[in-house]
Design an enzyme around this catalytic site. Structure first.
Site, PDB file in Angstrom:
ATOM      1  N   GLU A 137       0.823  -1.216   0.000  1.00 39.51           N
ATOM      2  CA  GLU A 137       0.000   0.000   0.000  1.00 39.51           C
ATOM      3  C   GLU A 137       0.855   1.264   0.000  1.00 39.51           C
ATOM      4  O   GLU A 137       0.407   2.321  -0.464  1.00 39.51           O
ATOM      5  CB  GLU A 137      -0.969   0.005   1.196  1.00 39.51           C
ATOM      6  CG  GLU A 137      -0.373   0.322   2.543  1.00 39.51           C
ATOM      7  CD  GLU A 137       0.321  -0.862   3.202  1.00 39.51           C
ATOM      8  OE1 GLU A 137       0.821  -0.694   4.327  1.00 39.51           O
ATOM      9  OE2 GLU A 137       0.355  -1.954   2.593  1.00 39.51           O
ATOM     10  N   ASP A 194      -4.353  -2.871   8.827  1.00 37.42           N
ATOM     11  CA  ASP A 194      -3.429  -1.731   8.922  1.00 37.42           C
ATOM     12  C   ASP A 194      -3.504  -0.793   7.724  1.00 37.42           C
ATOM     13  O   ASP A 194      -2.561  -0.088   7.412  1.00 37.42           O
ATOM     14  CB  ASP A 194      -1.996  -2.223   9.118  1.00 37.42           C
ATOM     15  CG  ASP A 194      -1.465  -2.995   7.919  1.00 37.42           C
ATOM     16  OD1 ASP A 194      -2.266  -3.331   7.022  1.00 37.42           O
ATOM     17  OD2 ASP A 194      -0.246  -3.260   7.881  1.00 37.42           O
ATOM     18  N   GLU A 211      -6.889  -5.684  14.351  1.00 38.02           N
ATOM     19  CA  GLU A 211      -5.683  -6.466  14.085  1.00 38.02           C
ATOM     20  C   GLU A 211      -4.975  -6.803  15.396  1.00 38.02           C
ATOM     21  O   GLU A 211      -4.509  -7.943  15.594  1.00 38.02           O
ATOM     22  CB  GLU A 211      -4.748  -5.690  13.152  1.00 38.02           C
ATOM     23  CG  GLU A 211      -3.498  -6.461  12.756  1.00 38.02           C
ATOM     24  CD  GLU A 211      -2.666  -5.720  11.725  1.00 38.02           C
ATOM     25  OE1 GLU A 211      -1.478  -6.091  11.586  1.00 38.02           O
ATOM     26  OE2 GLU A 211      -3.180  -4.798  11.062  1.00 38.02           O
TER      27      GLU A 211
END
Length: 247
Positions: free
Chosen positions: A119, A149, A239
């Protein structure tokens, strides 16, 4: 133009800037291909912030080292309680926001497999990939971790909801040509032509007035900032709960 102090500050990031203000930001491990560690995670937060506040930067080119962007990791920092995860949560939010807060156009030159923190590259305004690039999200769901994330936002936005969820849940690998067809990258080039093309595009951009390029970057990142503001902190919390459930 003398080099600013932050150019020599980071162990995992190298900087090179020409007299026109084209800044190349190169991720590495000891000068070679990236083996992603908690140090890379921490240093990226501050490095993106310093890049963004340096008005001598006109265009930023992000790239890796050798034949991969980020394709290996060694994260040996155990998480045994909420306090351990807080650092990851805090840095995770700031890393992507600081990247998007860089107020000049960002070009990614993805120099090979990007299977960890891809990303960072695909959030760029212009995304170039070498022909041997492969995209995947290997550290999260395939590794028994919640993809929270930012990848849960980025890949659904780029691929569409159904394709994005499939990508995250199955560990799917996308070749450079598949990524081009799906709109994830803008151009696919042979490895030896990649950085030259990035520089060519940077030269095109800086031919425009500085405030035009800065304000254009600000305008075209508004949507990304909103999407990540809505979902990144929550995703990182999920997460962390998933990681703690394995202990």
């Amino acid at each position: 133009m003398s080099d600013p102090e932050y150019f020599g500050k980071y162990k995992t990031i190298a900087f090179e800037r020409d007299d026109k203000g084209i800044l190349i930001v190169r991720f590495h491990s000891d000068g070679g291909p990236v083996v992603y560690t908690k140090e890379h995670h921490t240093e990226s937060v501050d490095a993106f912030y310093e890049i963004g506040k340096d008005v001598d930067n006109r265009v930023v080119i992000l790239t890796g080292t050798g034949d991969s962007f980020i394709n290996d990791a060694r994260w040996d920092d155990p998480v045994s309680g909420p306090g351990d995860w807080e650092k990851v949560h805090r840095e995770g939010k700031r890393m992507l926001r600081n990247l998007l807060d860089i107020e000049v156009p960002v070009i990614a030159a993805i120099n090979g497999p990007a299977t960890i923190h891809a990303e960072l590259a695909v959030l760029s305004d212009i995304t170039l990939a070498s022909s041997d690039t492969v995209f995947a999200d290997t550290p999260h769901f395939p590794g028994h971790t919640v993809p929270g994330d930012g990848v849960h936002v980025v890949w659904q936005e780029l691929l569409g909801s159904n394709r994005g969820r499939y990508f995250l849940l199955t560990g799917q690998q996308l070749s450079a040509s598949e990524a081009l067809a799906l709109g994830v990258v803008n151009e696919v080039l042979e490895p030896e032509a990649l950085l030259g093309r990035a520089r060519e595009l940077a030269e095109y951009i800086i031919a425009r007035p500085p405030l035009v390029t800065r304000y254009t970057r600000t305008a075209i990142t508004v949507r990304w900032k909103r999407l990540l503001d809505e979902a990144l902190g929550y995703g990182l919390a999920l997460e962390g709960l998933g990681v703690l459930s394995l202990r």
